[in-house]
Design a protein around this motif. Structure first.
Motif, PDB file in Angstrom:
ATOM      1  N   LEU A 140      11.637  -0.264   0.375  1.00  0.00           N
ATOM      2  CA  LEU A 140      10.458  -0.374  -0.308  1.00  0.00           C
ATOM      3  C   LEU A 140       9.430  -1.216   0.084  1.00  0.00           C
ATOM      4  N   VAL A 141       8.261  -0.886   0.574  1.00  0.00           N
ATOM      5  CA  VAL A 141       7.387  -1.533   1.351  1.00  0.00           C
ATOM      6  C   VAL A 141       6.293  -1.921   0.272  1.00  0.00           C
ATOM      7  N   ASP A 142       5.705  -3.104   0.539  1.00  0.00           N
ATOM      8  CA  ASP A 142       4.584  -3.597  -0.234  1.00  0.00           C
ATOM      9  C   ASP A 142       3.246  -3.639   1.056  1.00  0.00           C
ATOM     10  N   PHE A 143       2.368  -2.988   0.746  1.00  0.00           N
ATOM     11  CA  PHE A 143       1.214  -3.022   1.712  1.00  0.00           C
ATOM     12  C   PHE A 143       0.291  -3.961   0.914  1.00  0.00           C
ATOM     13  N   TRP A 144      -0.140  -5.219   1.501  1.00  0.00           N
ATOM     14  CA  TRP A 144      -0.878  -6.218   1.138  1.00  0.00           C
ATOM     15  C   TRP A 144      -1.679  -6.822   2.074  1.00  0.00           C
ATOM     16  N   ALA A 145      -2.557  -7.620   1.745  1.00  0.00           N
ATOM     17  CA  ALA A 145      -3.519  -8.671   2.825  1.00  0.00           C
ATOM     18  C   ALA A 145      -3.673  -9.872   2.081  1.00  0.00           C
ATOM     19  N   PRO A 146      -3.652 -10.919   3.112  1.00  0.00           N
ATOM     20  CA  PRO A 146      -3.855 -12.388   2.436  1.00  0.00           C
ATOM     21  C   PRO A 146      -4.938 -12.607   1.699  1.00  0.00           C
ATOM     22  N   PRO A 190      21.823  -5.167  -2.347  1.00  0.00           N
ATOM     23  CA  PRO A 190      21.746  -4.266  -0.850  1.00  0.00           C
ATOM     24  C   PRO A 190      21.418  -2.830  -1.049  1.00  0.00           C
ATOM     25  N   ARG A 191      21.155  -2.260  -2.495  1.00  0.00           N
ATOM     26  CA  ARG A 191      20.985  -1.087  -2.582  1.00  0.00           C
ATOM     27  C   ARG A 191      19.562  -0.576  -1.813  1.00  0.00           C
ATOM     28  N   PHE A 192      18.712  -1.463  -1.565  1.00  0.00           N
ATOM     29  CA  PHE A 192      17.318  -1.119  -1.230  1.00  0.00           C
ATOM     30  C   PHE A 192      17.079  -2.222  -0.094  1.00  0.00           C
ATOM     31  N   ARG A 193      16.055  -2.148   0.874  1.00  0.00           N
ATOM     32  CA  ARG A 193      15.544  -3.051   1.632  1.00  0.00           C
ATOM     33  C   ARG A 193      14.195  -3.152   1.154  1.00  0.00           C
ATOM     34  N   LEU A 194      13.568  -4.375   0.978  1.00  0.00           N
ATOM     35  CA  LEU A 194      12.441  -4.734   0.701  1.00  0.00           C
ATOM     36  C   LEU A 194      11.448  -5.305   1.909  1.00  0.00           C
ATOM     37  N   ALA A 195      10.316  -4.660   2.160  1.00  0.00           N
ATOM     38  CA  ALA A 195       9.578  -5.154   3.201  1.00  0.00           C
ATOM     39  C   ALA A 195       8.256  -5.470   2.884  1.00  0.00           C
ATOM     40  N   LYS A 196       7.289  -6.131   3.607  1.00  0.00           N
ATOM     41  CA  LYS A 196       6.045  -6.411   3.469  1.00  0.00           C
ATOM     42  C   LYS A 196       5.355  -6.081   4.682  1.00  0.00           C
ATOM     43  N   VAL A 197       3.917  -5.497   4.512  1.00  0.00           N
ATOM     44  CA  VAL A 197       3.393  -5.145   5.676  1.00  0.00           C
ATOM     45  C   VAL A 197       1.857  -5.724   5.407  1.00  0.00           C
ATOM     46  N   ASN A 198       1.394  -6.659   6.107  1.00  0.00           N
ATOM     47  CA  ASN A 198       0.084  -7.172   6.070  1.00  0.00           C
ATOM     48  C   ASN A 198      -0.756  -6.312   6.831  1.00  0.00           C
ATOM     49  N   THR A 199      -1.633  -5.729   5.848  1.00  0.00           N
ATOM     50  CA  THR A 199      -2.511  -4.476   6.385  1.00  0.00           C
ATOM     51  C   THR A 199      -3.656  -5.149   7.263  1.00  0.00           C
ATOM     52  N   GLU A 200      -3.980  -6.512   7.347  1.00  0.00           N
ATOM     53  CA  GLU A 200      -4.789  -7.109   8.015  1.00  0.00           C
ATOM     54  C   GLU A 200      -4.272  -7.195   9.483  1.00  0.00           C
ATOM     55  N   ALA A 201      -2.910  -7.362   9.575  1.00  0.00           N
ATOM     56  CA  ALA A 201      -2.096  -7.841  10.887  1.00  0.00           C
ATOM     57  C   ALA A 201      -1.934  -6.617  11.463  1.00  0.00           C
TER      58      ALA A 201
END
Length: 151
Positions: free
Chosen positions: A67-73, A94-105
């Motif tokens: 699961l990815v959270d696309f976000w910006a600061p 552990p059923r899911f991996r959670l990740a964040k993607v900084n769309t500015e970076a």
């Protein structure tokens, strides 16, 4: 996960050194460690994937949904949702991996997945996006949304 025949082990990418590990299902709830760096494969926290190569590795090599959270600061709703996303990580691993993607970076990832508003949650299974949810959610709603997906 799917209702297909259950494998004896799944591949899980280490959130620390990004090595792919084969984790036997019998060890799943015993806090498995990475074979390479010896750190915990699951810590109940999201993983920052602000590099396209690492993003692709985690999306394509993890045999658990990501699961990815696309976000910006600069985004107020993104900052408001951040603690809820961490709470959801504690409940979903552990059923899911959670990740964040900084769309500015990494604007190329935002463009590649046609992220039009932030925050946006995207669920990936087997290297492909299977569901998307725009807008800020609380922890309970994040968990409920993820668990309601059929893939």
């Amino acid at each position: 996960m799917s209702s297909a025949a259950s494998p004896e082990a799944l591949h899980v990418v280490c959130p620390h050194c990004h090595t792919t590990n084969r984790v036997r299902l019998a060890q799943w709830n015993q806090a498995p460690d990475c074979g390479q760096c010896k750190q915990a494969l699951f810590g109940g926290h999201s993983l920052a994937l602000d590099d396209a190569t690492l993003f692709d590795r985690h999306i394509s090599r993890n045999q658990i949904p990501v699961l990815v959270d696309f976000w910006a600061p600069w985004c107020g709703p993104c900052r408001m949702m951040a603690p809820a996303f961490e709470q959801a990580a504690q409940q979903l691993e552990p059923r899911f991996r959670l990740a964040k993607v900084n769309t500015e970076a990494v604007p190329a990832l935002g463009a590649r997945f046609q992220i039009r508003s932030i925050p946006t949650l995207a669920l990936f299974v087997g290297g492909r996006e299977v569901a998307r949810q725009p807008g800020a959610l609380g922890a309970t709603d994040i968990v409920r949304w993820v668990q309601s997906q059929r893939f």
